[in-house]
Design a protein around this motif. Structure first.
Motif, short mmCIF file in Angstrom:
data_model
loop_
_atom_site.label_atom_id
_atom_site.label_comp_id
_atom_site.label_asym_id
_atom_site.label_seq_id
_atom_site.Cartn_x
_atom_site.Cartn_y
_atom_site.Cartn_z
N ALA A 256 13.06 2.68 -3.61
CA ALA A 256 12.42 3.63 -2.70
C ALA A 256 12.16 3.00 -1.35
O ALA A 256 12.22 3.67 -0.34
CB ALA A 256 11.13 4.15 -3.31
N TYR A 257 11.85 1.74 -1.30
CA TYR A 257 11.45 1.11 -0.04
C TYR A 257 12.29 -0.09 0.33
O TYR A 257 11.95 -0.82 1.23
CB TYR A 257 9.97 0.71 -0.09
CG TYR A 257 9.11 1.89 0.10
CD1 TYR A 257 8.72 2.29 1.37
CD2 TYR A 257 8.76 2.68 -0.98
CE1 TYR A 257 7.98 3.42 1.56
CE2 TYR A 257 8.00 3.81 -0.80
CZ TYR A 257 7.61 4.17 0.48
OH TYR A 257 6.88 5.29 0.65
N ALA B 48 -1.42 10.85 3.81
CA ALA B 48 -1.87 9.46 3.89
C ALA B 48 -0.67 8.52 4.10
O ALA B 48 -0.74 7.56 4.88
CB ALA B 48 -2.63 9.07 2.62
N LEU B 49 0.43 8.81 3.41
CA LEU B 49 1.63 7.97 3.56
C LEU B 49 2.24 8.11 4.95
O LEU B 49 2.66 7.11 5.54
CB LEU B 49 2.69 8.43 2.54
CG LEU B 49 2.76 7.69 1.23
CD1 LEU B 49 3.73 8.41 0.29
CD2 LEU B 49 3.20 6.25 1.43
N LYS C 293 0.85 -1.20 0.00
CA LYS C 293 0.00 0.00 0.00
C LYS C 293 0.89 1.25 0.00
O LYS C 293 0.65 2.19 -0.77
CB LYS C 293 -0.91 -0.03 1.24
CG LYS C 293 -2.02 1.00 1.22
CD LYS C 293 -2.79 1.02 2.55
CE LYS C 293 -3.73 -0.15 2.75
NZ LYS C 293 -4.99 -0.01 1.97
N ALA C 294 1.92 1.24 0.84
CA ALA C 294 2.81 2.40 0.91
C ALA C 294 3.54 2.61 -0.42
O ALA C 294 3.65 3.73 -0.92
CB ALA C 294 3.82 2.21 2.05
N ILE C 295 4.01 1.52 -1.02
CA ILE C 295 4.74 1.62 -2.28
C ILE C 295 3.82 2.18 -3.38
O ILE C 295 4.20 3.07 -4.14
CB ILE C 295 5.30 0.24 -2.69
CG1 ILE C 295 6.45 -0.16 -1.77
CG2 ILE C 295 5.76 0.25 -4.15
CD1 ILE C 295 6.96 -1.58 -1.99
N LEU C 296 2.60 1.65 -3.44
CA LEU C 296 1.68 2.07 -4.50
C LEU C 296 1.24 3.52 -4.31
O LEU C 296 1.18 4.30 -5.26
CB LEU C 296 0.48 1.12 -4.52
CG LEU C 296 -0.54 1.34 -5.62
CD1 LEU C 296 0.11 1.32 -7.01
CD2 LEU C 296 -1.63 0.26 -5.56
#
Lengths: 309, 313
Positions: B20-21, B83-84, A63-66
C-alpha cells in the motif's frame, strides 16, 4: 425433497455459489449469518488493539500505514455486515448482539498491545493466521461472503507485509528494539495458534460446515499450514518462537509443535480473557455516545423525505 | 495472486505494486522543482509551510482520536480518511519547511522533535472535541478556510506549495462537504442535536477569527506571490458558512464576528509563553502561542519517538 432443496444440494455438490435470493436450509442461513457477523465483529473489535497506537506512532509514515490499516478493518466490517444483511440480518441488531455479549468475535483481540512491536507482530502473525483461515473462504459456497473475502484477503496481505516490514526494521535498530520484538513474539505466538479454533476432535461445527462447503479445511490442517509457513519467516527475522517442541519432522514433512493452552482459549472465549470487558465496553460506549447523532440523522432524513421519523 | 500460499506475499519482494505504501517514502512530487522561488526569504517560506503543515498535523491528530469511537461505521471510514489526507498534506509541508530552512530537518524531526512553542497552527486545530458536533464544526471551519486558501495557492510562485495545493483541493473539497452535511443534519435534526450543534458553533466562533488575522510572514509572502493574505479569504468563508448554517437552521451570522483574542483559545498560564508577536499585536498560534491542549497532544504524539532515540521503524 422440494425443488428448492434439490437445487441447493446440486449447487453445493457442483461447487457453485448460493446467492441471497436462492432457497437455502434455515440451518445454512443461520450458520452463515452467525459466521459472517462474528467475522464482522472481529474486524470492528480488531480495530482497538492497534488503533491505540495510531496517535503514538513513532514516524509519520508508520502513522499513515497504521491509520490506513485500521481504516481498512472498518471497511471490512462494513462489507461483511452488508453480506450478512443479504441474508435478512440487520446491522443494528447484530451490533446489539455484539455489545450485549450474545455474539462472539475473534478471541485474539482480547489480548493487550504493550509496545509498538505488537503492531508489527499482529500484522505478521495475527493477520497471517487470519489469511490462512480466510483464503479458503474465498471459495465459500455463499456468494456475497466469498466475494467479500477475495477483497479482504488482498488487503490483509498488505497488512501482513507491512507488519513484517516493521519488524525487519526494528530488528535492524537498537538492542532494546530487538528485545521488544522478541517479547512481542513470545506473547502473541500461542494466541495466534489458538486463532484456528479448538483441535478437530473438539470442534462440533466442523463436520456440517465442511459438508455445506462453508468451511474447506479443518482447524488442525490450517494450524499446521500456518506453523509450516511461519517458521522460516521467524528464522529470516532472527526471532525465536517460544515452543521447545517445535522441530522439523522429515517423515511427515511438517513441523511438529506443542499444543496451546486450550483452557486459556476456553476462558478467553467465555469472556474471561485479559481485555474482554474493556473491548466490549469501548464498543458499547461508542454506540451510546453516537446514539444522539444517529437519531439526528434519521430525523433530518425523515423531514427531508416528508415522512415522520 | 497465489491465494493458496499467503506467505508467498512475504517473499516475492519484486512485486511492489501490492504494497500500500511501498518500502520507503516515495515522493509523490518527483519532478516538481525544489529550488526556492527568487526574492523570497527562506525563513518566511519555512514558517509559512509550518503554519499550513501544523494545521493539518494537529487536526489529523484530533481526528485520529475518534478512531473506534465514531457514531457510525461509515463515519469511522470517513474520519480516518480525512485524518489520512491531512497527515499526507502535513508530511509534504513539513518536508518543504525543512528544505526551505536548509536545516536538513525531515518530516519526522519536524513532527517529533519540536517543542510546543515551535508549532505554528491556529488554536482551533488543537482544541479537544467535547462531542461530535464540536468535531464537525471545527472541521467545517478549518476545511472551508483551507479550501479557499489552497485554491489561491495553486498559483503560488513556490512550485512545491502550488503542487501541494493542487493535490489537496480534491481532498479538502470532500472534507468540507462531509462536515457541512453533518452540521446540517445535526442542526436540522432533533431538538437535542440542534442545541448541541448551536453550542458547538458558538464555542468556536471566536477562536475561528484567528484564521483571518494576517501574520507578518503571510503578508510578506503574499506580496511576493507565494502565500495568501488570509484576510482576503473572509468573503468566501462567510458565504459558505452562511449557506451551511442557514440550511442547518442555525444563526447564519455566528462566525461574522472578528472578536478574536488569545483568551478565546483559553491560552492558559500552564504553558510557557511562546516567542510572542512583533508590533504589539496579540500573539497567536502562528507565533507559537498555544494552549495546554497542545501540551497533551505532543506528550502523546511524541512519546514513543522520543523514548527510543536512534530507533529504526
Amino acid at each position: 425433497m422440494t425443488t428448492g432443496e434439490a437445487v441447493f444440494t446440486e449447487t453445493i455438490e457442483r461447487d457453485q455459489r448460493v446467492e441471497p435470493a436462492d432457497w437455502m436450509p434455515d440451518g445454512y442461513r443461520r450458520t452463515m449469518i452467525r459466521q459472517i457477523a462474528q467475522h464482522a465483529h472481529s474486524e470492528i473489535i480488531g480495530m482497538q488493539p492497534e488503533g491505540e497506537w495510531i496517535t503514538r506512532a513513532p514516524t509519520l509514515r508508520r502513522k499513515a500505514i497504521l491509520l490506513a490499516k485500521v481504516q481498512d478493518e472498518a471497511g471490512h466490517g462494513l462489507y461483511l455486515y452488508s453480506a450478512a444483511e443479504t441474508l435478512g440480518a440487520d446491522r443494528g441488531d447484530l451490533t446489539r448482539r455484539l455489545i450485549e455479549g450474545r455474539q462472539k468475535y475473534s478471541s485474539i483481540f482480547n489480548y493487550p498491545t504493550h509496545s509498538f512491536a505488537d503492531v508489527g507482530v499482529i500484522g505478521w502473525l495475527v493477520d497471517g493466521a487470519a489469511i490462512c483461515n480466510q483464503v479458503p473462504l474465498c471459495r465459500s459456497s455463499f456468494g456475497p461472503y466469498a466475494r467479500a473475502m477475495i477483497r479482504i484477503c488482498k488487503e490483509e496481505s498488505f497488512h501482513q507485509r507491512q507488519g513484517y516490514e516493521l519488524l525487519l526494521n526494528m530488528m535492524s535498530g537498537t538492542p532494546a528494539q530487538r528485545d521488544m520484538v522478541q517479547d512481542s513474539v513470545n506473547r502473541w505466538w500461542w494466541p495466534s495458534l489458538m486463532m484456528f479454533g479448538p483441535p478437530d476432535a473438539d470442534s462440533p461445527n466442523t463436520a456440517q460446515s465442511m459438508a455445506w462447503k462453508i468451511k474447506r479445511h479443518t482447524n488442525d490442517e490450517l494450524r499446521q499450514r500456518f506453523v509450516d509457513m511461519t517458521v522460516p519467516q521467524a528464522e529470516a527475522l532472527g526471532v525465536t518462537l517460544p515452543d521447545p517442541a517445535l522441530r522439523w519432522n522429515a517423515e511427515r514433512e511438517h513441523y511438529d509443535f506443542g499444543q496451546p493452552d486450550w483452557d486459556e482459549l476456553r476462558r478467553v472465549i467465555s469472556g474471561d480473557g485479559p481485555l474482554n470487558r474493556q473491548r466490549l465496553a469501548r464498543r458499547r460506549q461508542a454506540d451510546e455516545d453516537g446514539a444522539w447523532v444517529r437519531e439526528a440523522a434519521a430525523a433530518h432524513a425523515a423531514r427531508r423525505s416528508g415522512v415522520p421519523a | 495472486m497465489a491465494f493458496d500460499d499467503a506467505y508467498r506475499a512475504l517473499t516475492d519482494h519484486d512485486d511492489d505494486a501490492r504494497w500500500a505504501y511501498g518500502t520507503g517514502f516515495a515522493d509523490p512530487f518527483a519532478g516538481v522543482p525544489t529550488e526556492l522561488p527568487a526574492g523570497v526569504d527562506p525563513a518566511d517560506l519555512a514558517a509559512y509551510c509550518l503554519m499550513l503543515g501544523d494545521d493539518a498535523l494537529i487536526m489529523s491528530h484530533r481526528l485520529q482520536e475518534w478512531v473506534t469511537r465514531a457514531p457510525e461505521l461509515e463515519d469511522e471510514l470517513a474520519l480516518a480518511n480525512i485524518a489520512l489526507d491531512l497527515l499526507g498534506q502535513a508530511r509534504l509541508l513539513l518536508t518543504r519547511a525543512g528544505q526551505a530552512e536548509g536545516s536538513g530537518r525531515d518530516e519526522d524531526t519536524m513532527a517529533f522533535r519540536r517543542e510546543a512553542a515551535e508549532f505554528r497552527h491556529v488554536c482551533l486545530a488543537e482544541r479537544a472535541d467535547a462531542d461530535f458536533a464540536h468535531l464537525v464544526a471545527r472541521l467545517l471551519v478549518l476545511s472551508t478556510w483551507r479550501l479557499a486558501a489552497f485554491d489561491r495557492l495553486t498559483a503560488s510562485r513556490d512550485p512545491m506549495l502550488a503542487a501541494v495545493a493542487a493535490k489537496g483541493i480534491k481532498e479538502i473539497t470532500y472534507h468540507r462537504d462531509y462536515a457541512a452535511q453533518w452540521v446540517v443534519r445535526l442542526g436540522d435534526g432533533t431538538e437535542l442535536s440542534h442545541a448541541r450543534m448551536a453550542a458547538a458553533a458558538e464555542a468556536i466562533a471566536a477562536p475561528a477569527g484567528e484564521l483571518f488575522r494576517p501574520h507578518e510572514v503571510e503578508i510578506r509572502l503574499a506580496a511576493a506571490g507565494v502565500a495568501v493574505d488570509p484576510s482576503t479569504l473572509r468573503a468566501e468563508f462567510d458565504a459558505v458558512l452562511g449557506q451551511v448554517l442557514t440550511a442547518a437552521t442555525l444563526d447564519p451570522h455566528i462566525f461574522d464576528t472578528e472578536m478574536y483574542a488569545p483568551a478565546d483559545c483559553g491560552a492558559a498560564a500552564t504553558m510557557p509563553p511562546g516567542p510572542g508577536a512583533p508590533g504589539g499585536r496579540p500573539p497567536s498560534g502562528r507565533d507559537g502561542e498555544h494552549t495546554a491542549a497542545l501540551h497533551d497532544i505532543l506528550t502523546e504524539m511524541q512519546s514513543l519517538a522520543r523514548a527510543v532515540p536512534g530507533g529504526a521503524w
